[in-house]
Design an enzyme around this catalytic site. Structure first.
Site, PDB file in Angstrom:
ATOM      1  N   ASP A  18     -21.358  -1.759  -5.115  1.00 28.71           N
ATOM      2  CA  ASP A  18     -21.866  -2.028  -6.468  1.00 28.71           C
ATOM      3  C   ASP A  18     -22.216  -3.505  -6.609  1.00 28.71           C
ATOM      4  O   ASP A  18     -21.585  -4.357  -5.978  1.00 28.71           O
ATOM      5  CB  ASP A  18     -20.787  -1.619  -7.491  1.00 28.71           C
ATOM      6  CG  ASP A  18     -21.358  -1.469  -8.896  1.00 28.71           C
ATOM      7  OD1 ASP A  18     -22.603  -1.498  -9.052  1.00 28.71           O
ATOM      8  OD2 ASP A  18     -20.557  -1.324  -9.830  1.00 28.71           O
ATOM      9  N   HIS A  35     -30.953  -4.469  -3.437  1.00 30.81           N
ATOM     10  CA  HIS A  35     -30.725  -3.326  -2.540  1.00 30.81           C
ATOM     11  C   HIS A  35     -31.106  -3.694  -1.094  1.00 30.81           C
ATOM     12  O   HIS A  35     -30.405  -3.354  -0.152  1.00 30.81           O
ATOM     13  CB  HIS A  35     -31.532  -2.104  -2.994  1.00 30.81           C
ATOM     14  CG  HIS A  35     -31.174  -1.651  -4.384  1.00 30.81           C
ATOM     15  ND1 HIS A  35     -29.873  -1.534  -4.812  1.00 30.81           N
ATOM     16  CD2 HIS A  35     -31.945  -1.288  -5.450  1.00 30.81           C
ATOM     17  CE1 HIS A  35     -29.858  -1.118  -6.072  1.00 30.81           C
ATOM     18  NE2 HIS A  35     -31.099  -0.968  -6.480  1.00 30.81           N
ATOM     19  N   LEU A 129     -16.669   6.489  15.308  1.00 26.41           N
ATOM     20  CA  LEU A 129     -16.627   6.343  13.844  1.00 26.41           C
ATOM     21  C   LEU A 129     -17.579   7.370  13.225  1.00 26.41           C
ATOM     22  O   LEU A 129     -18.691   7.552  13.719  1.00 26.41           O
ATOM     23  CB  LEU A 129     -17.087   4.922  13.481  1.00 26.41           C
ATOM     24  CG  LEU A 129     -17.371   4.609  12.019  1.00 26.41           C
ATOM     25  CD1 LEU A 129     -16.067   4.593  11.214  1.00 26.41           C
ATOM     26  CD2 LEU A 129     -18.041   3.243  11.874  1.00 26.41           C
TER      27      LEU A 129
HETATM   28  C1  FPP Z   1     -25.255  -0.343  -6.593  1.00 28.66           C
HETATM   29  O1  FPP Z   1     -25.694  -1.561  -7.126  1.00 28.66           O
HETATM   30  C2  FPP Z   1     -26.007   0.058  -5.410  1.00 28.66           C
HETATM   31  C3  FPP Z   1     -26.672   1.247  -5.238  1.00 28.66           C
HETATM   32  C4  FPP Z   1     -26.731   2.274  -6.282  1.00 28.66           C
HETATM   33  C5  FPP Z   1     -27.401   1.555  -4.032  1.00 28.66           C
HETATM   34  C6  FPP Z   1     -26.741   1.199  -2.747  1.00 28.66           C
HETATM   35  C7  FPP Z   1     -27.778   1.025  -1.690  1.00 28.66           C
HETATM   36  C8  FPP Z   1     -27.771   0.112  -0.711  1.00 28.66           C
HETATM   37  C9  FPP Z   1     -26.678  -0.830  -0.473  1.00 28.66           C
HETATM   38  C10 FPP Z   1     -28.921  -0.031   0.206  1.00 28.66           C
HETATM   39  C11 FPP Z   1     -29.249   1.122   1.092  1.00 28.66           C
HETATM   40  C12 FPP Z   1     -28.123   1.844   1.661  1.00 28.66           C
HETATM   41  C13 FPP Z   1     -28.145   2.478   2.839  1.00 28.66           C
HETATM   42  C14 FPP Z   1     -26.994   3.325   3.224  1.00 28.66           C
HETATM   43  C15 FPP Z   1     -29.268   2.352   3.784  1.00 28.66           C
HETATM   44  P1  FPP Z   1     -26.328  -1.546  -8.575  1.00 28.66           P
HETATM   45  O2  FPP Z   1     -27.780  -1.349  -8.453  1.00 28.66           O
HETATM   46  O3  FPP Z   1     -25.625  -0.527  -9.416  1.00 28.66           O
HETATM   47  O4  FPP Z   1     -25.993  -2.989  -9.069  1.00 28.66           O
HETATM   48  P2  FPP Z   1     -25.649  -3.462 -10.560  1.00 28.66           P
HETATM   49  O5  FPP Z   1     -24.386  -2.745 -10.955  1.00 28.66           O
HETATM   50  O6  FPP Z   1     -25.456  -4.924 -10.420  1.00 28.66           O
HETATM   51  O7  FPP Z   1     -26.795  -3.107 -11.427  1.00 28.66           O
END
Ligand code: FPP
Length: 240
Positions: A18, A35, A129
């Site tokens: 997050d 992201h 893993l």
């Molecule tokens: C949360 O941050 C993140 C996500 C919902 C997406 C996670 C994706 C990645 C880390 C990249 C791709 C992953 C893979 C496995 C290739 P948020 O957008 O909710 O952040 P915020 O809470 O600050 O708005």
């Protein structure tokens, strides 16, 4: 080496990644930039899990609730997933990482499903893993699906127990996580592995996901090793 007790490394660690959006906002960039940078943290988390001897790493990559985000962000996340699978899967498999997913893949774009299936089918047999990506996943969806499957199987209500429910979850056959990490200072479980985390230890890190590095992962494991796990019973620690 890192101050950890290598005999008490959790088998299964689940992570709610997050803070990508906030990380990007702090840098005056759009959320997608967060992201993109979160992918390096995914790489490092997988590497660290392998190094520490963790057997299962489960990452919450896209929740059923994430569809409510702006369309451009959802499309960018799907595109990122696709590109990451294509660019990383060989490296993952060369390093003994088996890829699998939990979640409703039927809701994902077909090109993502095809890439996932290809990457999964190329996974090594002899893995160190298991990396599980939770994609279009929510725990309420998973438990509802398990109940539907149980009812469809004609099982009698007397036969329904915790074991039969667990066998119908997307995680059937996997051990439950002993540790759940959530980054970005949020203290919520957000519809993630509600059943499987029943006895897990929770570690909340204030670090935003794109900044999450090996040292933060190690700090989470050290925190876990300092907990006195009771499982509803008495202390498991010696001399207590
Ligand atoms: C949360 O941050 C993140 C996500 C919902 C997406 C996670 C994706 C990645 C880390 C990249 C791709 C992953 C893979 C496995 C290739 P948020 O957008 O909710 O952040 P915020 O809470 O600050 O708005």
């Amino acid at each position: 080496m890192n101050g950890l007790d290598l005999d008490r490394i959790p088998q299964h660690v689940a992570i709610i990644m997050d803070g990508n959006g906030r990380w990007a906002n702090n840098k005056g960039q759009d959320r997608v930039f967060g992201h993109l940078n979160g992918v390096e943290s995914v790489r490092e988390a997988v590497r660290t899990a392998g190094k520490l001897g963790i057997k299962y790493l489960t990452l919450y990559a896209f929740s059923t609730e994430n569809w409510s985000r702006p369309m451009e962000e959802v499309n960018a996340l799907m595109d990122l997933l696709l590109r990451t699978l294509v660019s990383e899967s060989k490296d993952l498999f060369d390093n003994g990482v088996k890829l699998q997913t939990i979640g409703d893949l039927s809701g994902l774009p077909q090109n993502c499903v095809d890439s996932l299936n290809e990457a999964i089918s190329n996974s090594p047999d002899n893995h160190k893993l298991v990396l599980t990506l939770a994609l279009n996943y929510s725990s309420k969806w998973e438990i509802t699906s398990a109940v539907k499957a149980l009812m469809g199987s004609g099982i009698s209500s007397e036969e329904v127990d915790a074991d039969s429910i667990a066998k119908n979850l997307a995680t059937a056959g996997m051990p439950d996580p002993e540790l759940m990490i959530r980054t970005s200072g949020e203290h919520r479980i957000s519809n993630f592995m509600l059943w499987q985390l029943a006895y897990a230890e929770f570690h909340f890190s204030s670090v935003l996901w794109p900044d999450f590095r090996e040292e933060h992962f190690i700090a989470a494991i050290a925190d876990y090793q300092n907990r006195d796990r009771r499982f509803g019973g008495v202390s498991q620690q010696k001399n207590q």
